[in-house]
Design a protein around this motif. Structure first.
Motif, PDB file in Angstrom:
ATOM      1  N   GLY A 134       0.809  -1.210   0.000  1.00  0.00           N
ATOM      2  CA  GLY A 134       0.000   0.000   0.000  1.00  0.00           C
ATOM      3  C   GLY A 134       0.842   1.259   0.000  1.00  0.00           C
ATOM      4  O   GLY A 134       0.563   2.211  -0.742  1.00  0.00           O
ATOM      5  N   GLY A 135       1.900   1.288   0.818  1.00  0.00           N
ATOM      6  CA  GLY A 135       2.781   2.449   0.827  1.00  0.00           C
ATOM      7  C   GLY A 135       3.513   2.629  -0.490  1.00  0.00           C
ATOM      8  O   GLY A 135       3.691   3.750  -0.976  1.00  0.00           O
ATOM      9  N   PHE A 136       3.920   1.511  -1.094  1.00  0.00           N
ATOM     10  CA  PHE A 136       4.617   1.565  -2.378  1.00  0.00           C
ATOM     11  C   PHE A 136       3.691   2.089  -3.473  1.00  0.00           C
ATOM     12  O   PHE A 136       4.060   2.956  -4.269  1.00  0.00           O
ATOM     13  CB  PHE A 136       5.124   0.170  -2.727  1.00  0.00           C
ATOM     14  CG  PHE A 136       5.801   0.089  -4.060  1.00  0.00           C
ATOM     15  CD1 PHE A 136       7.051   0.633  -4.249  1.00  0.00           C
ATOM     16  CD2 PHE A 136       5.185  -0.527  -5.123  1.00  0.00           C
ATOM     17  CE1 PHE A 136       7.685   0.560  -5.476  1.00  0.00           C
ATOM     18  CE2 PHE A 136       5.792  -0.611  -6.361  1.00  0.00           C
ATOM     19  CZ  PHE A 136       7.054  -0.073  -6.533  1.00  0.00           C
ATOM     20  N   ALA A 137       2.457   1.571  -3.519  1.00  0.00           N
ATOM     21  CA  ALA A 137       1.506   2.003  -4.547  1.00  0.00           C
ATOM     22  C   ALA A 137       1.092   3.452  -4.344  1.00  0.00           C
ATOM     23  O   ALA A 137       0.917   4.211  -5.307  1.00  0.00           O
ATOM     24  CB  ALA A 137       0.275   1.089  -4.536  1.00  0.00           C
ATOM     25  N   GLY A 138       0.930   3.870  -3.088  1.00  0.00           N
ATOM     26  CA  GLY A 138       0.522   5.237  -2.820  1.00  0.00           C
ATOM     27  C   GLY A 138       1.523   6.264  -3.304  1.00  0.00           C
ATOM     28  O   GLY A 138       1.154   7.371  -3.701  1.00  0.00           O
ATOM     29  N   THR A 139       2.813   5.923  -3.286  1.00  0.00           N
ATOM     30  CA  THR A 139       3.844   6.844  -3.745  1.00  0.00           C
ATOM     31  C   THR A 139       3.649   7.215  -5.212  1.00  0.00           C
ATOM     32  O   THR A 139       3.796   8.372  -5.614  1.00  0.00           O
ATOM     33  CB  THR A 139       5.233   6.219  -3.554  1.00  0.00           C
ATOM     34  OG1 THR A 139       5.402   5.891  -2.175  1.00  0.00           O
ATOM     35  CG2 THR A 139       6.331   7.181  -3.971  1.00  0.00           C
ATOM     36  N   PHE A 140       3.297   6.220  -6.038  1.00  0.00           N
ATOM     37  CA  PHE A 140       3.139   6.466  -7.461  1.00  0.00           C
ATOM     38  C   PHE A 140       1.758   7.027  -7.797  1.00  0.00           C
ATOM     39  O   PHE A 140       1.614   7.814  -8.733  1.00  0.00           O
ATOM     40  CB  PHE A 140       3.371   5.163  -8.237  1.00  0.00           C
ATOM     41  CG  PHE A 140       4.788   4.677  -8.143  1.00  0.00           C
ATOM     42  CD1 PHE A 140       5.754   5.157  -9.010  1.00  0.00           C
ATOM     43  CD2 PHE A 140       5.162   3.764  -7.183  1.00  0.00           C
ATOM     44  CE1 PHE A 140       7.071   4.714  -8.933  1.00  0.00           C
ATOM     45  CE2 PHE A 140       6.466   3.317  -7.087  1.00  0.00           C
ATOM     46  CZ  PHE A 140       7.428   3.795  -7.964  1.00  0.00           C
ATOM     47  N   LEU A 141       0.745   6.653  -7.038  1.00  0.00           N
ATOM     48  CA  LEU A 141      -0.597   7.161  -7.306  1.00  0.00           C
ATOM     49  C   LEU A 141      -0.748   8.616  -6.879  1.00  0.00           C
ATOM     50  O   LEU A 141      -1.550   9.352  -7.457  1.00  0.00           O
ATOM     51  CB  LEU A 141      -1.641   6.305  -6.597  1.00  0.00           C
ATOM     52  CG  LEU A 141      -1.771   4.851  -7.090  1.00  0.00           C
ATOM     53  CD1 LEU A 141      -2.781   4.090  -6.243  1.00  0.00           C
ATOM     54  CD2 LEU A 141      -2.169   4.813  -8.562  1.00  0.00           C
ATOM     55  N   ALA A 142       0.005   9.027  -5.864  1.00  0.00           N
ATOM     56  CA  ALA A 142      -0.150  10.391  -5.344  1.00  0.00           C
ATOM     57  C   ALA A 142       0.224  11.436  -6.385  1.00  0.00           C
ATOM     58  O   ALA A 142      -0.420  12.487  -6.478  1.00  0.00           O
ATOM     59  CB  ALA A 142       0.712  10.565  -4.092  1.00  0.00           C
ATOM     60  N   GLY A 143       1.256  11.154  -7.187  1.00  0.00           N
ATOM     61  CA  GLY A 143       1.665  12.127  -8.202  1.00  0.00           C
ATOM     62  C   GLY A 143       0.585  12.382  -9.230  1.00  0.00           C
ATOM     63  O   GLY A 143       0.255  13.524  -9.548  1.00  0.00           O
ATOM     64  N   GLY A 144      -0.032  11.325  -9.749  1.00  0.00           N
ATOM     65  CA  GLY A 144      -1.106  11.493 -10.719  1.00  0.00           C
ATOM     66  C   GLY A 144      -2.353  12.101 -10.113  1.00  0.00           C
ATOM     67  O   GLY A 144      -3.022  12.927 -10.744  1.00  0.00           O
ATOM     68  N   ALA A 145      -2.663  11.734  -8.874  1.00  0.00           N
ATOM     69  CA  ALA A 145      -3.847  12.288  -8.213  1.00  0.00           C
ATOM     70  C   ALA A 145      -3.686  13.772  -7.964  1.00  0.00           C
ATOM     71  O   ALA A 145      -4.651  14.545  -8.048  1.00  0.00           O
ATOM     72  CB  ALA A 145      -4.097  11.555  -6.898  1.00  0.00           C
ATOM     73  N   HIS A 146      -2.461  14.207  -7.654  1.00  0.00           N
ATOM     74  CA  HIS A 146      -2.223  15.628  -7.384  1.00  0.00           C
ATOM     75  C   HIS A 146      -2.458  16.478  -8.637  1.00  0.00           C
ATOM     76  O   HIS A 146      -2.897  17.627  -8.538  1.00  0.00           O
ATOM     77  CB  HIS A 146      -0.788  15.807  -6.885  1.00  0.00           C
ATOM     78  CG  HIS A 146      -0.427  17.233  -6.606  1.00  0.00           C
ATOM     79  ND1 HIS A 146      -0.961  17.934  -5.547  1.00  0.00           N
ATOM     80  CD2 HIS A 146       0.377  18.099  -7.260  1.00  0.00           C
ATOM     81  CE1 HIS A 146      -0.481  19.162  -5.553  1.00  0.00           C
ATOM     82  NE2 HIS A 146       0.334  19.290  -6.580  1.00  0.00           N
ATOM     83  N   ARG A 147      -2.191  15.907  -9.813  1.00  0.00           N
ATOM     84  CA  ARG A 147      -2.379  16.666 -11.046  1.00  0.00           C
ATOM     85  C   ARG A 147      -3.825  16.687 -11.507  1.00  0.00           C
ATOM     86  O   ARG A 147      -4.246  17.596 -12.230  1.00  0.00           O
ATOM     87  CB  ARG A 147      -1.501  16.069 -12.156  1.00  0.00           C
ATOM     88  CG  ARG A 147      -0.012  16.295 -11.947  1.00  0.00           C
ATOM     89  CD  ARG A 147       0.784  15.888 -13.170  1.00  0.00           C
ATOM     90  NE  ARG A 147       0.682  14.460 -13.407  1.00  0.00           N
ATOM     91  CZ  ARG A 147       1.556  13.565 -12.951  1.00  0.00           C
ATOM     92  NH1 ARG A 147       2.572  13.963 -12.208  1.00  0.00           N
ATOM     93  NH2 ARG A 147       1.417  12.282 -13.227  1.00  0.00           N
ATOM     94  N   ARG A 148      -4.618  15.714 -11.094  1.00  0.00           N
ATOM     95  CA  ARG A 148      -5.984  15.581 -11.593  1.00  0.00           C
ATOM     96  C   ARG A 148      -7.046  16.009 -10.583  1.00  0.00           C
ATOM     97  O   ARG A 148      -8.150  16.392 -10.972  1.00  0.00           O
ATOM     98  CB  ARG A 148      -6.244  14.130 -11.990  1.00  0.00           C
ATOM     99  CG  ARG A 148      -5.318  13.627 -13.099  1.00  0.00           C
ATOM    100  CD  ARG A 148      -5.563  12.166 -13.383  1.00  0.00           C
ATOM    101  NE  ARG A 148      -4.636  11.660 -14.401  1.00  0.00           N
ATOM    102  CZ  ARG A 148      -4.600  10.396 -14.801  1.00  0.00           C
ATOM    103  NH1 ARG A 148      -5.423   9.512 -14.261  1.00  0.00           N
ATOM    104  NH2 ARG A 148      -3.718  10.016 -15.718  1.00  0.00           N
ATOM    105  N   LEU A 149      -6.746  15.937  -9.306  1.00  0.00           N
ATOM    106  CA  LEU A 149      -7.738  16.228  -8.280  1.00  0.00           C
ATOM    107  C   LEU A 149      -7.244  17.359  -7.380  1.00  0.00           C
ATOM    108  O   LEU A 149      -6.043  17.595  -7.258  1.00  0.00           O
ATOM    109  CB  LEU A 149      -8.020  14.978  -7.431  1.00  0.00           C
ATOM    110  CG  LEU A 149      -8.562  13.744  -8.165  1.00  0.00           C
ATOM    111  CD1 LEU A 149      -8.649  12.572  -7.204  1.00  0.00           C
ATOM    112  CD2 LEU A 149      -9.910  14.030  -8.791  1.00  0.00           C
ATOM    113  N   SER A 150      -8.199  18.023  -6.759  1.00  0.00           N
ATOM    114  CA  SER A 150      -7.853  19.054  -5.792  1.00  0.00           C
ATOM    115  C   SER A 150      -7.388  18.390  -4.493  1.00  0.00           C
ATOM    116  O   SER A 150      -7.706  17.229  -4.230  1.00  0.00           O
ATOM    117  CB  SER A 150      -9.069  19.944  -5.514  1.00  0.00           C
ATOM    118  OG  SER A 150     -10.091  19.189  -4.881  1.00  0.00           O
ATOM    119  N   PRO A 151      -6.633  19.113  -3.651  1.00  0.00           N
ATOM    120  CA  PRO A 151      -6.191  18.530  -2.383  1.00  0.00           C
ATOM    121  C   PRO A 151      -7.338  18.029  -1.514  1.00  0.00           C
ATOM    122  O   PRO A 151      -7.217  16.998  -0.851  1.00  0.00           O
ATOM    123  CB  PRO A 151      -5.442  19.694  -1.711  1.00  0.00           C
ATOM    124  CG  PRO A 151      -4.966  20.532  -2.850  1.00  0.00           C
ATOM    125  CD  PRO A 151      -6.045  20.437  -3.890  1.00  0.00           C
TER     126      PRO A 151
END
Length: 225
Positions: free
Chosen positions: A202-219
């Motif tokens: 989960g921690g490993f996947a969250g690292t890569f998903l956070a970058g894309g989520a930051h560009r597409r979604l608001s905080p």
């Protein structure tokens, strides 16, 4: 273990600033200290000495985190390089933490709980040796003296802080319950190993998903999701 560390931690930063010992030496010393403490933990899992040894590991980890920040600023005086290196270290730390948690879960299921601090001691010894190869800095970076001013914290930041604090509290509570369950025993080790592996993935996947989520979604949307 957390309460004494919260009391000691505020004194660590000023002590490091007054120290004349090279940051590289302090950084390596934190690894070597944790290696020794981990070896002590391997034979103290069922005794009261377990708790002060854990406090020592956590304190060394705190000193390591502060020293790493100081050393990074000394080696990279450029603001842009410092930000880029900080982001790289954060990603590398998350990756290593997730991988280490997954490996710990597998080791717990196959070799038993006593093997975990032994494996940790080996890792700390390697990290300490690598830390000694860091080049010495050419000069210390002094923080600029600025006038004291009152900073107004936006409402969004306060709301996000509460949400993140709640998430961390829930994660810490679950980790504590898992640790107590492992210490009590009486259950299948594979259940505990599965929980550790899942946390690492989960921690490993969250690292890569956070970058894309930051560009597409608001905080706000990211925190809610």
């Amino acid at each position: 273990t957390a309460a004494p560390l919260a009391v000691i931690a505020p004194f660590v930063g000023p002590a490091l600033e007054r120290s004349r010992v090279a940051s590289r030496t302090v950084l390596a010393s934190t690894h070597f200290a944790r290696a020794v403490l981990a070896l002590g933990l391997a034979g103290s899992l069922s005794s009261l000495s377990f708790y002060p040894l854990v406090i020592g590991v956590l304190l060394a980890r705190k000193v390591y985190a502060l020293t790493k920040t100081i050393l990074l600023a000394q080696l990279l005086p450029s603001e842009a390089d410092l930000v880029a290196a900080g982001g790289h270290l954060a990603r590398a730390g998350t990756f290593a933490g997730g991988l280490g948690t997954a490996l710990a879960g597998a080791l717990l299921a196959t070799a038993g709980v006593s093997a975990l601090p032994l494996a940790g001691a080996i890792g700390y010894l390697i990290a300490g040796a690598v830390a000694m190869t860091i080049p010495a800095h050419r000069g210390e970076r002094r923080a600029p003296v600025v006038a004291e001013e009152r900073i107004v914290v936006p409402v969004e930041v306060r709301t996000a802080s509460i949400a993140v604090a709640a998430l961390r509290a829930a994660s810490g509570a679950l980790t504590l319950l898992l640790a107590l369950a492992i210490k009590r025993g009486g259950g299948d080790a594979w259940w505990f190993a599965t929980a550790l592996v899942a946390a690492g993935i989960g921690g490993f996947a969250g690292t890569f998903l956070a970058g894309g989520a930051h560009r597409r979604l608001s905080p706000d949307r990211i925190i809610v999701n």
